[in-house]
Each structure stands twice: as C-alpha cells, then as structure tokens.
Design a protein around this motif. Structure first.
Motif, PDB file in Angstrom:
ATOM      1  N   TYR A  17       0.837  -1.221   0.000  1.00  0.00           N
ATOM      2  CA  TYR A  17       0.000   0.000   0.000  1.00  0.00           C
ATOM      3  C   TYR A  17       0.862   1.257   0.000  1.00  0.00           C
ATOM      4  CZ  TYR A  17      -4.619  -2.059   0.622  1.00  0.00           C
ATOM      5  OH  TYR A  17      -5.793  -2.723   0.430  1.00  0.00           O
ATOM      6  N   LEU A  25      -3.208   8.737  -4.740  1.00  0.00           N
ATOM      7  CA  LEU A  25      -3.580  10.016  -4.121  1.00  0.00           C
ATOM      8  C   LEU A  25      -3.019  11.190  -4.919  1.00  0.00           C
ATOM      9  CD1 LEU A  25      -3.020   9.233  -0.321  1.00  0.00           C
ATOM     10  CD2 LEU A  25      -5.186   9.432  -1.512  1.00  0.00           C
ATOM     11  N   LEU A  39      -5.734  14.810   5.767  1.00  0.00           N
ATOM     12  CA  LEU A  39      -6.906  14.087   6.294  1.00  0.00           C
ATOM     13  C   LEU A  39      -7.695  14.932   7.298  1.00  0.00           C
ATOM     14  CD1 LEU A  39      -8.452  11.395   6.423  1.00  0.00           C
ATOM     15  CD2 LEU A  39      -6.906  10.684   8.238  1.00  0.00           C
ATOM     16  N   SER A  43     -19.868   1.848   3.614  1.00  0.00           N
ATOM     17  CA  SER A  43     -18.725   1.051   4.069  1.00  0.00           C
ATOM     18  C   SER A  43     -17.976   0.406   2.900  1.00  0.00           C
ATOM     19  CB  SER A  43     -19.193  -0.010   5.050  1.00  0.00           C
ATOM     20  OG  SER A  43     -20.302  -0.689   4.517  1.00  0.00           O
ATOM     21  N   ARG A  49     -15.612   2.852   1.564  1.00  0.00           N
ATOM     22  CA  ARG A  49     -14.471   3.034   2.465  1.00  0.00           C
ATOM     23  C   ARG A  49     -13.431   1.938   2.273  1.00  0.00           C
ATOM     24  NH1 ARG A  49     -14.828   6.205   7.058  1.00  0.00           N
ATOM     25  NH2 ARG A  49     -16.665   7.522   7.099  1.00  0.00           N
ATOM     26  N   MET A  50     -13.936   0.730   2.009  1.00  0.00           N
ATOM     27  CA  MET A  50     -12.987  -0.380   1.816  1.00  0.00           C
ATOM     28  C   MET A  50     -12.386  -0.365   0.414  1.00  0.00           C
ATOM     29  SD  MET A  50     -14.425  -3.685   3.795  1.00  0.00           S
ATOM     30  CE  MET A  50     -16.091  -3.686   3.176  1.00  0.00           C
ATOM     31  N   HIS A  94      -9.674  10.653  -1.064  1.00  0.00           N
ATOM     32  CA  HIS A  94      -8.512  10.913  -0.203  1.00  0.00           C
ATOM     33  C   HIS A  94      -8.765  10.409   1.211  1.00  0.00           C
ATOM     34  CE1 HIS A  94      -4.918  13.232  -1.421  1.00  0.00           C
ATOM     35  NE2 HIS A  94      -5.576  13.321  -2.557  1.00  0.00           N
ATOM     36  N   GLN A 136      -6.567   7.400   2.833  1.00  0.00           N
ATOM     37  CA  GLN A 136      -5.692   7.754   3.957  1.00  0.00           C
ATOM     38  C   GLN A 136      -6.107   7.028   5.232  1.00  0.00           C
ATOM     39  OE1 GLN A 136      -4.441  11.863   4.488  1.00  0.00           O
ATOM     40  NE2 GLN A 136      -5.139  12.361   2.431  1.00  0.00           N
ATOM     41  N   VAL A 137      -7.426   6.913   5.447  1.00  0.00           N
ATOM     42  CA  VAL A 137      -7.902   6.203   6.646  1.00  0.00           C
ATOM     43  C   VAL A 137      -7.515   4.732   6.543  1.00  0.00           C
ATOM     44  CG1 VAL A 137      -9.979   5.387   7.841  1.00  0.00           C
ATOM     45  CG2 VAL A 137      -9.759   7.786   7.244  1.00  0.00           C
ATOM     46  N   ARG A 138      -7.631   4.187   5.348  1.00  0.00           N
ATOM     47  CA  ARG A 138      -7.295   2.779   5.163  1.00  0.00           C
ATOM     48  C   ARG A 138      -5.834   2.520   5.558  1.00  0.00           C
ATOM     49  NH1 ARG A 138      -6.751  -0.003  -0.699  1.00  0.00           N
ATOM     50  NH2 ARG A 138      -8.981   0.194  -0.895  1.00  0.00           N
ATOM     51  N   LEU A 139      -4.956   3.386   5.064  1.00  0.00           N
ATOM     52  CA  LEU A 139      -3.522   3.223   5.368  1.00  0.00           C
ATOM     53  C   LEU A 139      -3.257   3.359   6.859  1.00  0.00           C
ATOM     54  CD1 LEU A 139      -1.243   5.025   2.768  1.00  0.00           C
ATOM     55  CD2 LEU A 139      -0.939   2.789   3.738  1.00  0.00           C
ATOM     56  N   ARG A 140      -3.855   4.368   7.445  1.00  0.00           N
ATOM     57  CA  ARG A 140      -3.585   4.626   8.863  1.00  0.00           C
ATOM     58  C   ARG A 140      -4.185   3.541   9.746  1.00  0.00           C
ATOM     59  NH1 ARG A 140      -3.625  11.141   9.848  1.00  0.00           N
ATOM     60  NH2 ARG A 140      -2.493  11.664   7.984  1.00  0.00           N
ATOM     61  N   PHE A 141      -5.357   3.060   9.349  1.00  0.00           N
ATOM     62  CA  PHE A 141      -6.003   2.021  10.144  1.00  0.00           C
ATOM     63  C   PHE A 141      -5.194   0.725  10.088  1.00  0.00           C
ATOM     64  CE2 PHE A 141      -9.110  -1.257  11.116  1.00  0.00           C
ATOM     65  CZ  PHE A 141      -9.680  -0.722  12.259  1.00  0.00           C
ATOM     66  N   LEU A 142      -4.726   0.419   8.899  1.00  0.00           N
ATOM     67  CA  LEU A 142      -3.929  -0.800   8.739  1.00  0.00           C
ATOM     68  C   LEU A 142      -2.641  -0.699   9.552  1.00  0.00           C
ATOM     69  CD1 LEU A 142      -4.312  -3.394   7.209  1.00  0.00           C
ATOM     70  CD2 LEU A 142      -3.010  -2.444   5.327  1.00  0.00           C
ATOM     71  N   LEU A 168      -3.461  -1.273  13.153  1.00  0.00           N
ATOM     72  CA  LEU A 168      -3.658  -2.699  13.418  1.00  0.00           C
ATOM     73  C   LEU A 168      -2.320  -3.423  13.515  1.00  0.00           C
ATOM     74  CD1 LEU A 168      -6.616  -3.977  11.197  1.00  0.00           C
ATOM     75  CD2 LEU A 168      -6.472  -3.917  13.667  1.00  0.00           C
TER      76      LEU A 168
END
Lengths: 631, 271
Positions: free
Chosen positions: B118, B126, B135, B183, B186-187, B232, B236-242, B245
């Motif tokens: 990613y 982006l 963000l 959702s 978002r994914m 965006h 960005q949320v996807r990257l940060r959330f991953l 985790l």
C-alpha cells in the motif's frame, strides 16, 4: 479481511493529530495561566547594552556623524538613540578578522580609528567544510560513512567564482598559476577572547598579505554595507591591518542613518570607488584584464537596479493574473531581437531568461548572482568579419522581483575586456541564431532535452518565486503516504506545536510545503525593526530570536509564501504573556528553524519513513534537476 | 547507488542470511542438537530488531539516522523473520496457545506485507487527484463544498428556468454531499457513483437554458471535488487504520512471545 471489515466502521484514529495539526498555535493553552508583562519595544535589546554616554558623545563628533543633521531624524528615532541602540563599538588588534567571505551579516562597519584591509581574492580558512549531500537509503549512508570523499572545499580549493589575482596584472600566466597555488593553501588562524569579544586572527600576516591582493579602508570609511542591505553573503574577507576601532551598525540602524543626505552620499561614493572595482576583479571573465583597463571599465560601467527590494507586495498583487500579464509586469532588463548593446552581470536578485513562444514567453532558466547575459551574442559580434551583420540578443532578461545588475557597454567590452580573455574562456560562436536582423522569427520546438528541467516546472518555480528558497521543503507526493510523521516530529521538536504545514503549492508530484525556505533573499527581514529575525553568518539559516521579537507581524506580512505565523508568546513556565496595558496576548513570530537545536537533518526529514520529504536549494537549477531525476 | 541496486543488494543479503541460518539448522539437526532453540532465539532477536523501528520513531531527535533507512532494514528483517518463523514452527501447529501465537505472527507479517504494498501504491493514487488534502482538513473542505453546492442549487431555482436542477439536487446530490460514503466505498473506493452522478447531471442539460447549464457545470465540478475528498479520506484512513492494526498486533505478539518463552523453559524445567 479483518482489517477491511473494521475499516467499514467510522474510526477516530486521528483525533490526537487533528488537534495537533493546524492547531491555533498556542491558542489551545489559553485556558492555562496567563501573566501580565510590559509589551516589548523595538530597542529593548540594544546591539551593545553596555555602550556608555561618553562613548556616544565621542561618536557624535566623529566623521560622518558630526556632519549629520540631527533634525532630519524622527522624534521617535533620534540620531543619538540610533547610535545607542543599533551600533556597537568594536576594537580589533592587528590581524583580527572582522568578517569572512561567504558569511551572512546584517551589519555594516565604519572605521573610526586605524586601518582595515579587504581581501580581493579568497582566503581559504582551515575549518571550511561543506556538509555532504543527505543520503536517503541505508546503503548510501553506510558507504558515505565508510568512504568519505573529499569535497572541493575540503581540499582547500577556492570557490570557482573567486579567482586569485596577480599583484602584477601584466605578469605571465605561469606566475599567476604559481600564485594561485600559494593562495589555495589554507591560512593559519588563531582565536582569542570569549563570548561576543571572540576574535579570529591571522597568524602569518605578512605572508598572507604578500600572497593576496588587498584594498585599504581608512578612517571614516564604511564597508560591508552591500551585504547588509541586499541580504547577500559577504563578497570578501575583512581584516584589521592595525589596532582599529570599528563601529558596527546593524542594518536597521543603517536604514535610519540613510535618512541623512551626507550619509547617503558616503554610501554612494564608496559603492562606485571600491565595491565595483572589487566586484570586477572577482569575476572570472576579467581575471587577465590589466589594471588600467579595469579603471576604464569602472568609469564606463552602469550600475542599474530593476524592480524594488520590497518586491513581495507586487508579487502578492500579481497572484491572480495570467502568466502573460505577470511577465509583462516584470521589469525588462534586455529584450530579444534588440541590439546587443552591453553585457549584463547579475549582482543580486534573480532574473528570468526567456524567449518568445507563440503568444507568450517561455522561461529557459533563471539567473542569479554572478551570472551573465549577452556574452554569447557580444563575443559572436566581436569575432565577426567586416561584411557580416551583428546578431541581436537571442533571449530576453527580466527582473524577478528585484535585480541589481551591472552593464558593461559593448564598446568598453570590445576595447578593454575581450582582447584579454583566453579563447577557452569564451562561449562558442552562435551557429543557429534565432534572431537575425531583417529575417522572420521562427518558434523553437517546445520540448525539454533529456536531463534538463521540465519547462512547466521551471515556469512554476519562477512564477511562484520558489527559486528564492535555499532550504525548500519539497514533498514527493508519489511517495508520501500522508502518515504525518513529519508533522508529529516537528511538533515533538518544537514543544508540541509544529512550525510548518503539510500543504502548499503543488506542481505534478512535487508539493512545496508551507515551511520556511531560508531564502536567498529573505524579504521577511526587511521590515523587522529590532533585528529579531536574522540570518546566521555561517549557515545562512534565517531564525527568529524570541527575546527580541516584539510581535509587530512585519515578517509574517512580508513573507511572500505565508510561511511565518504569529503565535502567542509564552514564558518559561508555559504561561501566556499578556500586555499589562491592554490585557491582550503578546504575539511572537514562529517559523521553521531547520531544527537548529537538533544535530543532523531537520526532524521532519529524518522522520519521513519513505524519504518523500527533502530540503532542496531551488535557487540552483542543478538541484532542481537532481530532484526531478531522482530514481 | 541507485534505489534499484540497493534493493537488489538488500535482497541478496537477506537471502544469504536465510541460507546461512538454514545451514546452521541443518548442522544442528545432523548433530542431534535442539534446532528449535536455535531458530527460537534467532526469531526472538529478529523480533526485537523489528521493534526498534517504533523506538526510533519515538526518539526522533536522536542522531540515529533517517527513519527511512530504519524502515528499509525493518522490511528486510521482517522477511527474514518470517522465513525463520516457518523453520521454527512444527506442522501442524498444535495447542490453542501455539495456534494463537502463530496466527498473531502471521497476521502481523501479512499486515506488514500489505502495508509495504500500500505504501508504494496508495501515494501514486492520491497524487493522481488534482489537489492534495490533509486528512484532518477533509471534513472542513467537504462542508465547504456542500454549502457551495446548496447555495448554487437554491440559486438555480431563481433563474426562471424551472426547478429541474434544484429538484435533482434535493433528490440525488443532497445525500451525496452531506452524508458519509458507505462502508463498501471506504474499503474499496471507486469512481462509479461519481461517474453516474456526472452522467445524470449531463443529461439534465436538455431541460436547462444557458444560466442553468452554467450552474450545472459548476455542480458537476463540485461533485468531482467531493468525490476527490472522499477518495482521499478513504485511502488515507485505510492506510492509517492498517498501520494501527499492525502496531496493535505487534504488541500482542510481544506479550505472546514472552509467555511462549517462559512456558518453553518452564516445560524444560530450566525455570
């Protein structure tokens, strides 16, 4: 899949960062304690707090102050107060260095007693070293540590623009080469004193004076004012030749003193008699020109300034205009297709080299200090046979903001310069001229050559005046994951508040973030009444002294890039300072200081996990090339 | 040295290290020694090395070199540790605790691989958007676009060209501008909704006069802007959330590894 499933729900991961980023600076601490203090004033921190009334009395009867008309000064800033607060009396022993070539400085110097010598060729100081190029991958870092390569400056070779000169200018080239070798040897220095009285002195004064050509500055003469006014590095090294008393005048004071015609006259006279001569001697093209011909050039050369030193106001006004309108507004120094009447040498500021392209103008490059315009055409014309027609200028030169330039007329160049220049030092003749008198103009193809800077990027950098930046924060958005580690690192280094914003003008994948660029020409310094915003003499780093800043907003308003913000001033216990009289918070200017307190790179650059963030010197086209061709 | 050559050299070193460890394990096996002790301790040290990255990030002012270099070392060390992990575990994995530990390791390794992919692909996506949006500022920008769109729709009704645009706005665009995306978006953010709305807006031109068309063009631009903002935000949320985790499971892994070491030595009677 677990990650994706969880992603479907709104998450508040960045709540902490949200409060960090774009926080109203110290405003969040308003709920904390406040402390009433007296609002700071411009002369709260005089240059020399210990200056006595006797010294001031003595100064006021010295030349040129004795001739000055005190009534010409404003009641809020009388002459005596200027001398008291913006001046410092320095005493030097024989051989003491006043300042070194290449240093930045915001002060001019007036010799009151004794003699000062300025070196017309470069002195190589033993500790002169240049920082290596930052490495971005682990292997490069390892190899740079293991196999340290010696840079030119480490080897003691002087900068190419500063070439040594022969005492006897009619001497043979072999003598000059021998002299160059002697001059390139590092000089020996010593140090004495401490604190503000620290002095670096030359150990072998006769030896150094014998190897270098110098010029004498006597009692009542001023030196170093050009670098102070134009915010450029010092052109020469100055050394005390005898015991000397020298008055240092910081440039805020110099600006006030210039209100007096006698003082202005002193400046102008000195400029033509000494500065111009020295400047010509330092230029590579003139290195073999005999002294009597230099005198002729000095007599005929024209010093011209284009645009204004306070160019930022016009720049702001032009932000909504089309490229063609903006270029039309730029003062024209020389125009393509017109007679090549003289050679232009840029002395300060930046100039746009452009060509007509269709209905507009195409930027080919930007020229900075020491670069020349028109030499190719003039050399071509100099070599012409009788029956050939001369060539006009092939490109146009325009002032970007402000340009200080020197024009040597064609006749002077042909008679006093070109006959003494070696063929190898001259440009090649123009084989395919774009402009010829009496012939139609053809548009050149609009493509960038391999390994050259993309025209669009060049236009963008010039239009946005980003070429002024020596430490511009450039983010490669093709690599940046927007993790904001840079912002967090900045906040961690600066007491919880970041001093830059990860936004800014963007061209293609490059974002030029809102962080102080430590400009070549820091216009933010112009209006500062106290000298709180200043430039470090060695590194050129522009920083703000929190103690001297009176929160006048002058720097924030004059920064053309919006990279300085006003924040609430705090005392050492974190309490917000409020003015006793009004109860309003006292502000101070805040900007990127390149993490001066941290060794190595700035924290933002260190923290970037993908090496997307770089600091680039955009004033050099070579660095822009390296940026665009990074693999 | 170019980036590509650095990568080749790093892979060579990693493969050599793996080969060296494999031959060490073979030597242990041939001499009837406990090979799992060797791989276990190597794995423990490698995992400790992997933890150093977060420590470097925390102490950013220390002169320990750029984080980018640490991340590169972290990546190759992660590959090495994953191979050693495969050498270390017996197959099939038995016992609830051992399954939990192995699952945790696999999850951390997989999330690391996904993050590495990613972090190379998402920035380009982006950067392809016309403007960059931090963000934290996206909600502000989104509210601005929504307000502008609303004003424009209200204004369009006063042109005397009918309420076609205003009606369409109320029915289709109001939810788009004011409600968060679903959702699925978002994914897997796609431009399908944007394209559909732009097509529908374009179809309205035949019912609009000149002022209405100008208004419609502005609305289309706003739809594009809102979609850029959503894209965006989602990426960005996807990257940060991953990343969050990955870090969270790394700490869980640290606790499980510590427990595993204690259990092993307790079982062997050493502790």
């Amino acid at each position: 899949m677990l990650a994706f499933a969880l992603l479907a729900f709104p998450v508040g991961l960045d709540v902490k960062l949200l409060s960090l980023y774009r926080a109203p600076s110290n405003g969040t601490r308003m709920s904390l304690q406040m402390i009433s203090v007296e609002r700071p004033d411009r002369w709260d921190h005089p240059l020399d707090p210990g200056i006595s009334d006797q010294t001031l009395d003595w100064l006021s009867v010295q030349h040129p102050f004795a001739r000055m008309d005190a009534d010409r000064f404003a009641r809020t800033a009388p002459l005596r107060d200027v001398l008291k607060n913006d001046c410092r009396l320095l005493e030097f022993e024989k051989g003491d260095i006043v300042f070194r070539e290449g240093q930045y400085g915001g002060s001019a110097y007036l010799v009151l007693e004794g003699e000062v010598r300025i070196f017309l060729s470069s002195l190589v100081f033993p500790e002169a070293k240049r920082n290596g190029t930052p490495t971005s991958n682990w292997l490069s870092l390892l190899s740079s540590r293991l196999f340290k390569s010696k840079s030119e400056s480490e080897l003691g070779v002087p900068a190419p623009s500063k070439l040594p000169h022969s005492e006897d200018r009619r001497g043979s080239r072999r003598n000059i080469a021998t002299r160059r070798r002697r001059q390139s040897a590092p000089i020996r220095t010593g140090q004495r004193g401490h604190g503000t009285n620290t002095r670096i002195f030359l150990q072998d004064i006769p030896g150094v004076l014998g190897a270098h050509e110098t010029s004498s500055i006597g009692c009542g003469e001023l030196f170093g004012e050009l670098a102070a006014v134009t915010r450029s590095p010092r052109d020469f090294t100055a050394m005390s030749a005898t015991r000397a008393k020298v008055l240092e005048i910081r440039w805020q004071g110099l600006k006030l003193l210039k209100q007096d015609p006698a003082f202005r006259e002193l400046l102008d006279e000195r400029y033509r008699s000494e500065v111009l001569r020295n400047h010509l001697r330092e230029t590579a093209l003139f290195r073999f020109v005999p002294d009597e011909h230099i005198d002729q050039i000095v007599a005929n050369a024209r010093l011209e300034a284009f645009g204004t030193l306070e160019w930022y106001a016009d720049f702001r006004k032009s932000s909504g205009k089309t490229p063609a309108e903006r270029i039309d507004k730029e003062p024209l120094v020389a125009e393509e297709g017109h007679y090549a009447t003289g050679l232009w040498i840029i002395r300060g500021g930046f100039a746009r080299l452009s060509r007509r392209q269709g209905a507009g103008h195409r930027t080919l490059a930007y020229l900075g200090k020491g670069q020349m315009f028109g030499l190719r055409e003039l050399v071509h014309n100099f070599r012409l046979q009788e029956h050939d027609a001369p060539l006009p200028f092939q490109e146009s030169l325009r002032a970007i903001g402000y340009v200080d330039a020197l024009c040597i007329p064609k006749q002077t160049l042909f008679a006093h310069v070109l006959p003494f220049v070696r063929k190898v030092d001259l440009p090649k003749p123009i084989s395919e001229a774009r402009y010829r008198f009496g012939q139609p103009l053809m548009d050149a193809p609009l493509h960038a050559r391999k390994h050259s800077v993309d025209t669009g990027l060049l236009e963008f950098l010039v239009d946005q005046r980003l070429i002024n930046g020596k430490q511009t924060m450039v983010i490669d958005t093709n690599r940046c994951t927007r993790c904001d580690d840079c912002v967090r690192a900045c906040a961690a280094t600066h007491g919880g508040t970041p001093v830059f914003e990860r936004t800014g003008p963007q061209y293609g994948p490059w974002m030029f973030a809102h962080a102080c660029m430590h400009c070549e020409d820091p216009v933010c310094m112009i209006g500062c009444p106290t000298g709180a915003i200043h430039r470090a003499s060695e590194s050129g780093l522009v920083s703000i002294s929190g103690e001297s800043c009176i929160g006048c907003k002058s720097c924030a308003e004059s920064c053309p890039y919006g990279n300085i913000r006003m924040v609430k001033a705090l005392d050492q216990q974190g309490r917000v300072k409020v003015a006793e009289a009004t109860g309003e918070p006292i502000l101070r200017a805040s900007k990127c200081d390149l993490c001066a307190d941290v060794s190595g790179r700035p924290s933002c650059q260190t923290a970037c996990p993908h090496a997307a963030l770089q600091r680039v010197n955009l004033s050099q086209v070579q660095q822009v090339k390296m940026l665009t061709h990074r693999i | 040295m170019s980036r590509q050559n650095t990568r080749i050299l790093a892979w060579t070193i990693t493969i050599c290290l793996i080969a060296l460890t494999a031959s060490g394990v073979q030597w242990f096996r041939d001499h009837l020694a406990d090979e799992s002790t060797l791989t276990g301790w190597i794995l423990l040290l490698s995992t400790f090395g992997l933890f150093l990255l977060s420590e470097r990030k925390r102490k950013i002012t220390h002169p320990w070199g750029p984080v980018a270099i640490w991340l590169q070392v972290h990546t190759y060390l992660g590959v090495y540790a994953s191979v050693i992990f495969l050498m270390h575990i017996g197959w099939p994995v038995r016992g609830a605790f051992e399954i939990l530990l192995a699952s945790c390791f696999v999850f951390v390794a997989c999330s690391g691989i996904v993050l590495a992919i990613y972090s190379r692909t998402v920035p380009k996506k982006l950067a392809a958007v016309a403007r960059d949006y931090p963000l934290e500022q996206i909600p502000v920008f989104a509210a601005q676009v929504a307000n502008q769109a609303h004003e424009l729709a209200v204004q369009s009704a006063s042109f005397g060209e009918g309420a076609t645009l205003a009606e369409y706005y109320k029915r289709r665009l109001l939810p788009f501008f004011n409600e968060p995306r679903g959702s699925m978006y978002r994914m897997f953010p796609t431009g399908a909704t944007k394209r559909r709305l732009l097509r529908e807006l374009g179809d309205l031109d035949r019912y609009l006069a000149s002022q209405g068309v100008a208004c419609r063009i502005k609305l289309s631009q706003m739809v594009q802007n809102k979609d850029d903002l959503d894209f965006h935000s989602a990426m960005q949320v996807r990257l940060r959330f991953l990343f969050a985790l990955h870090v969270a499971f790394t700490w869980s892994l640290a606790i499980l590894i510590a427990t595993h070491v204690i259990l092993v030595y307790r079982f062997q009677g050493v502790m």
